[in-house]
Structure formats: C-alpha cells, structure tokens
Write a protein that holds these residues in place. Structure first.
Motif, PDB file in Angstrom:
ATOM      1  N   UNK A  38      -5.515   8.169   4.599  1.00 30.81           N
ATOM      2  CA  UNK A  38      -5.640   6.931   3.834  1.00 30.81           C
ATOM      3  C   UNK A  38      -5.793   5.754   4.790  1.00 30.81           C
ATOM      4  N   UNK A  39      -6.857   4.972   4.579  1.00 31.76           N
ATOM      5  CA  UNK A  39      -7.103   3.741   5.329  1.00 31.76           C
ATOM      6  C   UNK A  39      -6.673   2.558   4.476  1.00 31.76           C
ATOM      7  N   UNK A  40      -5.892   1.661   5.055  1.00 25.34           N
ATOM      8  CA  UNK A  40      -5.484   0.452   4.340  1.00 25.34           C
ATOM      9  C   UNK A  40      -5.862  -0.741   5.191  1.00 25.34           C
ATOM     10  N   UNK A  49      -3.943   3.498   9.380  1.00 29.42           N
ATOM     11  CA  UNK A  49      -4.355   4.837   8.987  1.00 29.42           C
ATOM     12  C   UNK A  49      -3.105   5.676   8.750  1.00 29.42           C
ATOM     13  N   UNK A  50      -3.060   6.305   7.582  1.00 27.22           N
ATOM     14  CA  UNK A  50      -1.954   7.186   7.224  1.00 27.22           C
ATOM     15  C   UNK A  50      -2.493   8.609   7.106  1.00 27.22           C
ATOM     16  N   UNK A  51      -1.694   9.561   7.567  1.00 29.48           N
ATOM     17  CA  UNK A  51      -2.052  10.965   7.459  1.00 29.48           C
ATOM     18  C   UNK A  51      -0.900  11.739   6.856  1.00 29.48           C
ATOM     19  N   UNK A  52      -1.124  13.012   6.579  1.00 29.30           N
ATOM     20  CA  UNK A  52      -0.059  13.831   5.992  1.00 29.30           C
ATOM     21  C   UNK A  52       1.174  13.873   6.895  1.00 29.30           C
ATOM     22  N   UNK A  53       2.337  13.744   6.286  1.00 33.02           N
ATOM     23  CA  UNK A  53       3.590  13.833   7.039  1.00 33.02           C
ATOM     24  C   UNK A  53       3.828  15.284   7.450  1.00 33.02           C
ATOM     25  N   UNK A  54       4.545  15.486   8.547  1.00 34.38           N
ATOM     26  CA  UNK A  54       4.863  16.858   8.957  1.00 34.38           C
ATOM     27  C   UNK A  54       5.710  17.562   7.898  1.00 34.38           C
ATOM     28  N   UNK A  55       5.626  18.872   7.865  1.00 34.55           N
ATOM     29  CA  UNK A  55       6.369  19.661   6.871  1.00 34.55           C
ATOM     30  C   UNK A  55       7.867  19.405   6.932  1.00 34.55           C
ATOM     31  N   UNK A  56       8.389  19.042   8.080  1.00 29.67           N
ATOM     32  CA  UNK A  56       9.827  18.797   8.205  1.00 29.67           C
ATOM     33  C   UNK A  56      10.273  17.565   7.432  1.00 29.67           C
ATOM     34  N   UNK A  69       2.534   9.594   6.711  1.00 33.45           N
ATOM     35  CA  UNK A  69       3.128   8.884   7.827  1.00 33.45           C
ATOM     36  C   UNK A  69       2.049   8.039   8.502  1.00 33.45           C
ATOM     37  N   UNK A  70       2.462   6.923   9.099  1.00 31.78           N
ATOM     38  CA  UNK A  70       1.499   6.052   9.780  1.00 31.78           C
ATOM     39  C   UNK A  70       1.009   6.739  11.049  1.00 31.78           C
ATOM     40  N   UNK A  71      -0.311   6.793  11.182  1.00 32.02           N
ATOM     41  CA  UNK A  71      -0.940   7.446  12.332  1.00 32.02           C
ATOM     42  C   UNK A  71      -1.419   6.402  13.340  1.00 32.02           C
ATOM     43  N   UNK A  72      -1.985   5.299  12.852  1.00 36.51           N
ATOM     44  CA  UNK A  72      -2.507   4.250  13.737  1.00 36.51           C
ATOM     45  C   UNK A  72      -2.531   2.926  12.993  1.00 36.51           C
ATOM     46  N   UNK A  73      -2.362   1.842  13.757  1.00 38.79           N
ATOM     47  CA  UNK A  73      -2.452   0.488  13.198  1.00 38.79           C
ATOM     48  C   UNK A  73      -3.136  -0.378  14.254  1.00 38.79           C
ATOM     49  N   UNK A  74      -4.263  -0.981  13.884  1.00 40.90           N
ATOM     50  CA  UNK A  74      -5.040  -1.734  14.863  1.00 40.90           C
ATOM     51  C   UNK A  74      -6.000  -2.709  14.177  1.00 40.90           C
ATOM     52  N   UNK A  75      -6.478  -3.667  14.953  1.00 40.25           N
ATOM     53  CA  UNK A  75      -7.539  -4.564  14.494  1.00 40.25           C
ATOM     54  C   UNK A  75      -8.909  -4.030  14.911  1.00 40.25           C
ATOM     55  N   UNK A  76      -8.930  -2.994  15.728  1.00 35.10           N
ATOM     56  CA  UNK A  76     -10.164  -2.413  16.263  1.00 35.10           C
ATOM     57  C   UNK A  76     -10.626  -1.254  15.375  1.00 35.10           C
ATOM     58  N   UNK A  77     -11.667  -1.486  14.575  1.00 36.33           N
ATOM     59  CA  UNK A  77     -12.144  -0.442  13.655  1.00 36.33           C
ATOM     60  C   UNK A  77     -12.737   0.754  14.409  1.00 36.33           C
ATOM     61  N   UNK A  83     -10.400   8.027  15.874  1.00 35.80           N
ATOM     62  CA  UNK A  83      -9.272   8.858  15.427  1.00 35.80           C
ATOM     63  C   UNK A  83      -9.698   9.759  14.267  1.00 35.80           C
ATOM     64  N   UNK A  84     -10.454   9.191  13.330  1.00 35.78           N
ATOM     65  CA  UNK A  84     -10.925   9.991  12.196  1.00 35.78           C
ATOM     66  C   UNK A  84     -11.917  11.067  12.636  1.00 35.78           C
TER      67      UNK A  84
END
Length: 115
Positions: A38-40, A49-56, A69-77, A83-84
C-alpha cells in the motif's frame, strides 16, 4: 478463513472512496493470495509504503486479519519505485494499491503493526 486478495482490495478501495478519499489499483496481483503493498501519499509529497507484516505479528485469535508494517517513508518517489521493483522481482504476484486518505481514515482502513 482469510478472504482473497482480490476481495480485500476491492473492499479497501470502496471504503476509501466512501470516506471521501481516493484509491487506485496500481498493479493487480494474484487473485487468491497475492501479497498487498500500500502506497500512501500525503499533502506535503511524502510517500509511505506499507507491506505485509511478518507472521509473528499475527494474533492467534484473529489469524484472518491482514496486518501491515511500514516498509519505507520518503519524499523521493524513485526510492519507492526501486523498492517496489525489488519486491516484484521477489514476488511477481503482488498487488500495489495507492491511497490518498487522511490519517484517521487510514487507521480505520488498514491495520498497521510496528516492529
């Protein structure tokens, strides 16, 4: 039992529009069980960028819930795009959803876990 990725994404996009936000399927993945990214984008141009959280992260009482879970946060697209691209090389069945909603609505739509 967990719903299919296709159904979950469809519900997410409808709920985003119903709340006055915007949602788009940037990349359609595997219908049954493709991972969802998910991109917000916020008003200041920052992308998270959010991705699936680990199974734990999953609670045994609610294993059907989708957690992120949050994977990345940036102003640089370009950084997000790289990453994608890496995620798609690893798993070609992923979904990429873009959301433009306020923080409160996002918290209602998506369950986020911090690591």
């Amino acid at each position: 039992m967990r719903v299919t990725s296709d159904l979950w994404v469809s519900a997410l996009t409808r709920r985003a529009f119903a709340s006055g936000g915007y949602a788009a399927v940037v990349r359609r993945g595997a219908t049954e069980a493709g991972a969802i990214m998910i991109l917000v984008r916020d008003r200041m141009g920052e992308t998270t960028l959010y991705g699936p959280a680990p199974q734990t992260s999953y609670d045994e009482g609610r294993p059907e819930e989708r957690l992120f879970t949050e994977v990345a946060r940036t102003f640089d697209s370009d950084e997000i795009d790289k990453r994608l691209e890496g995620e798609m090389r690893f798993d070609p069945d992923i979904w990429v959803i873009e959301l433009e909603v306020d923080d409160t609505t996002f918290k209602e739509l998506v369950s986020v876990r911090t690591l």
